[in-house]
Design a protein around this motif. Structure first.
Motif, PDB file in Angstrom:
ATOM      1  N   PRO A 137       0.838  -1.195   0.000  1.00 58.85           N
ATOM      2  CA  PRO A 137       0.000   0.000   0.000  1.00 58.85           C
ATOM      3  C   PRO A 137       0.874   1.246   0.000  1.00 58.85           C
ATOM      4  O   PRO A 137       2.014   1.240   0.489  1.00 58.85           O
ATOM      5  CB  PRO A 137      -0.801  -0.134   1.308  1.00 58.85           C
ATOM      6  CG  PRO A 137      -0.724  -1.581   1.666  1.00 58.85           C
ATOM      7  CD  PRO A 137       0.570  -2.074   1.135  1.00 58.85           C
ATOM      8  N   SER A 138       0.337   2.333  -0.542  1.00 60.77           N
ATOM      9  CA  SER A 138       1.128   3.547  -0.714  1.00 60.77           C
ATOM     10  C   SER A 138       1.746   4.083   0.574  1.00 60.77           C
ATOM     11  O   SER A 138       2.923   4.467   0.587  1.00 60.77           O
ATOM     12  CB  SER A 138       0.272   4.628  -1.383  1.00 60.77           C
ATOM     13  OG  SER A 138      -0.115   4.201  -2.666  1.00 60.77           O
ATOM     14  N   PRO A 139       1.001   4.148   1.723  1.00 60.42           N
ATOM     15  CA  PRO A 139       1.631   4.645   2.949  1.00 60.42           C
ATOM     16  C   PRO A 139       2.822   3.800   3.380  1.00 60.42           C
ATOM     17  O   PRO A 139       3.847   4.328   3.818  1.00 60.42           O
ATOM     18  CB  PRO A 139       0.492   4.596   3.977  1.00 60.42           C
ATOM     19  CG  PRO A 139      -0.756   4.657   3.159  1.00 60.42           C
ATOM     20  CD  PRO A 139      -0.444   3.908   1.921  1.00 60.42           C
ATOM     21  N   PHE A 140       2.709   2.458   3.256  1.00 54.96           N
ATOM     22  CA  PHE A 140       3.827   1.593   3.618  1.00 54.96           C
ATOM     23  C   PHE A 140       4.966   1.741   2.620  1.00 54.96           C
ATOM     24  O   PHE A 140       6.145   1.597   2.973  1.00 54.96           O
ATOM     25  CB  PHE A 140       3.357   0.139   3.684  1.00 54.96           C
ATOM     26  CG  PHE A 140       2.385  -0.118   4.807  1.00 54.96           C
ATOM     27  CD1 PHE A 140       2.835  -0.259   6.108  1.00 54.96           C
ATOM     28  CD2 PHE A 140       1.024  -0.201   4.562  1.00 54.96           C
ATOM     29  CE1 PHE A 140       1.951  -0.493   7.147  1.00 54.96           C
ATOM     30  CE2 PHE A 140       0.132  -0.430   5.586  1.00 54.96           C
ATOM     31  CZ  PHE A 140       0.589  -0.569   6.892  1.00 54.96           C
ATOM     32  N   GLU A 141       4.640   2.033   1.370  1.00 57.36           N
ATOM     33  CA  GLU A 141       5.674   2.265   0.360  1.00 57.36           C
ATOM     34  C   GLU A 141       6.481   3.515   0.703  1.00 57.36           C
ATOM     35  O   GLU A 141       7.701   3.541   0.549  1.00 57.36           O
ATOM     36  CB  GLU A 141       5.035   2.406  -1.020  1.00 57.36           C
ATOM     37  CG  GLU A 141       6.047   2.486  -2.159  1.00 57.36           C
ATOM     38  CD  GLU A 141       5.374   2.474  -3.526  1.00 57.36           C
ATOM     39  OE1 GLU A 141       6.039   2.849  -4.505  1.00 57.36           O
ATOM     40  OE2 GLU A 141       4.198   2.078  -3.602  1.00 57.36           O
ATOM     41  N   LEU A 142       5.804   4.552   1.205  1.00 57.83           N
ATOM     42  CA  LEU A 142       6.496   5.761   1.626  1.00 57.83           C
ATOM     43  C   LEU A 142       7.425   5.475   2.806  1.00 57.83           C
ATOM     44  O   LEU A 142       8.573   5.954   2.835  1.00 57.83           O
ATOM     45  CB  LEU A 142       5.476   6.842   2.004  1.00 57.83           C
ATOM     46  CG  LEU A 142       6.044   8.165   2.530  1.00 57.83           C
ATOM     47  CD1 LEU A 142       6.933   8.825   1.479  1.00 57.83           C
ATOM     48  CD2 LEU A 142       4.909   9.101   2.940  1.00 57.83           C
ATOM     49  N   ASP A 143       6.963   4.686   3.766  1.00 53.90           N
ATOM     50  CA  ASP A 143       7.811   4.327   4.910  1.00 53.90           C
ATOM     51  C   ASP A 143       9.028   3.524   4.462  1.00 53.90           C
ATOM     52  O   ASP A 143      10.140   3.734   4.964  1.00 53.90           O
ATOM     53  CB  ASP A 143       7.001   3.525   5.935  1.00 53.90           C
ATOM     54  CG  ASP A 143       5.877   4.352   6.560  1.00 53.90           C
ATOM     55  OD1 ASP A 143       6.003   5.594   6.548  1.00 53.90           O
ATOM     56  OD2 ASP A 143       4.893   3.765   7.035  1.00 53.90           O
ATOM     57  N   GLY A 144       8.829   2.605   3.523  1.00 52.24           N
ATOM     58  CA  GLY A 144       9.946   1.827   3.016  1.00 52.24           C
ATOM     59  C   GLY A 144      10.956   2.685   2.283  1.00 52.24           C
ATOM     60  O   GLY A 144      12.173   2.483   2.399  1.00 52.24           O
TER      61      GLY A 144
END
Length: 333
Positions: free
Chosen positions: A254-261
């Motif tokens: 998901p996009s929010p987790f992609e940003l964290d990664g």
């Protein structure tokens, strides 16, 4: 179909030009001691510059006694004054004050006093970060809109450090700081520009200590990543309805987790963006523009050299091809 233009963005180099000229001149009104020292120092420097510019014999005298030529300031480029003062300081450091004293005696102009030489040295050190910031932002390769805020924040940080050790140029430093806050203050609060900096692996969230700016940038990114995710799902559903045998796409983060990664990765290489498709797409959107119009002005200058009065009947396609070849000749092997 309605077209929506992006918001107008002022040229960063033009704003820095105003800071270095209009705002820097206000330092003379802040402190009378600084004003007297500034006027006396640059009056003597201007006399040297005028003498060397008006006579070939004077240039030969400078070459003979200093081994270097004097750089003369140009009224259309503020950084030429910084380069001219740096050249005088370089001559004094490498050849000694006797070389400049001999030039002044030959040209019959007043010699700089030790206090004026010290002021000239400190003035050059103070204006050098501003000149470097302008050179970075007016580049047309490896520079994106996300470079704007990190460069301005770093410039303010350097001026703050210089203010601690400054002896005679404190009014100038404060005038430059006020000018930067006045002309770039609204940009430094813009979450879109802050988000553009975060989406460059070179900077991410390390370019500023202000937690509110980073928080606004991350909020902006999460909202736009969620919007793009929803739009992608709607397009995929419509394509599934049209194609009965469509295959489901592989699962992605998901996009929010992609940003964290993305933020957790230690790499600062631009190739990192290929590992995060949503981040890459948004980074391309925010960082396609350049922070300054210098590249466009260079393009117009090259076009003016090609489109002369003797070639006024040149075909538009031929003219465009010649312009592209001239600007991209470094890519030809």
């Amino acid at each position: 179909m309605e077209y929506q233009l992006p918001p107008h963005q002022r040229c960063a180099c033009h704003l820095l030009n105003l800071v270095a000229t209009t705002d820097a001149s206000l330092a003379e009104a802040m402190n009378d001691t600084y004003k007297r020292l500034f006027c006396a120092t640059f009056a003597k420097c201007q006399a040297i510059w005028n003498k060397t510019g008006r006579s070939h014999l004077a240039s030969e005298v400078v070459e003979d006694k200093c081994g270097l030529q004097i750089i003369r300031p140009n009224a259309t480029r503020w950084n030429s004054t910084c380069l001219a003062t740096e050249r005088i300081i370089r001559i004094i450091d490498e050849k000694g004050e006797d070389s400049i004293r001999g030039v002044c005696d030959e040209l019959k102009v007043k010699m700089l006093s030790p206090a004026e030489v010290a002021f000239l040295r400190e003035y050059s050190i103070t204006m050098k970060p501003l000149m470097k910031a302008s050179n970075i932002l007016q580049s047309e390769s490896s520079v994106y809109m996300g470079w704007l805020l990190p460069v301005i924040h770093q410039l303010l940080s350097k001026l703050n450090r210089l203010e601690i050790s400054s002896k005679t140029c404190t009014p100038l430093i404060r005038a430059l700081q006020n000018g930067l806050h006045k002309r770039f203050g609204q940009m430094m609060e813009d979450p879109e520009l802050a988000a553009a900096a975060v989406l460059l692996p070179k900077f991410k969230t390390s370019w500023t200590d202000r937690a509110d700016v980073i928080e606004a940038a991350l909020t902006y990114l999460k909202q736009h990543l969620e919007t793009s995710k929803n739009e992608g799902e709607l397009q995929r559903e419509s394509s599934d309805d049209e194609d009965f045998f469509s295959r489901p796409l592989s699962k992605t983060l998901p996009s929010p987790f992609e940003l964290d990664g993305y933020l957790a990765c230690a790499s600062d290489n631009m190739e990192l963006l290929h590992s995060f498709p949503a981040i890459k797409k948004l980074s391309l959107k925010l960082n396609t523009a350049l922070p300054a119009s210098a590249a466009c002005e260079r393009l117009f200058s090259c076009a003016g050299l090609l489109f002369t009065s003797k070639r006024s009947r040149i075909d538009s396609v031929n003219f465009e091809n010649q312009l592209l070849l001239k600007l991209n000749k470094r890519f030809r092997k």
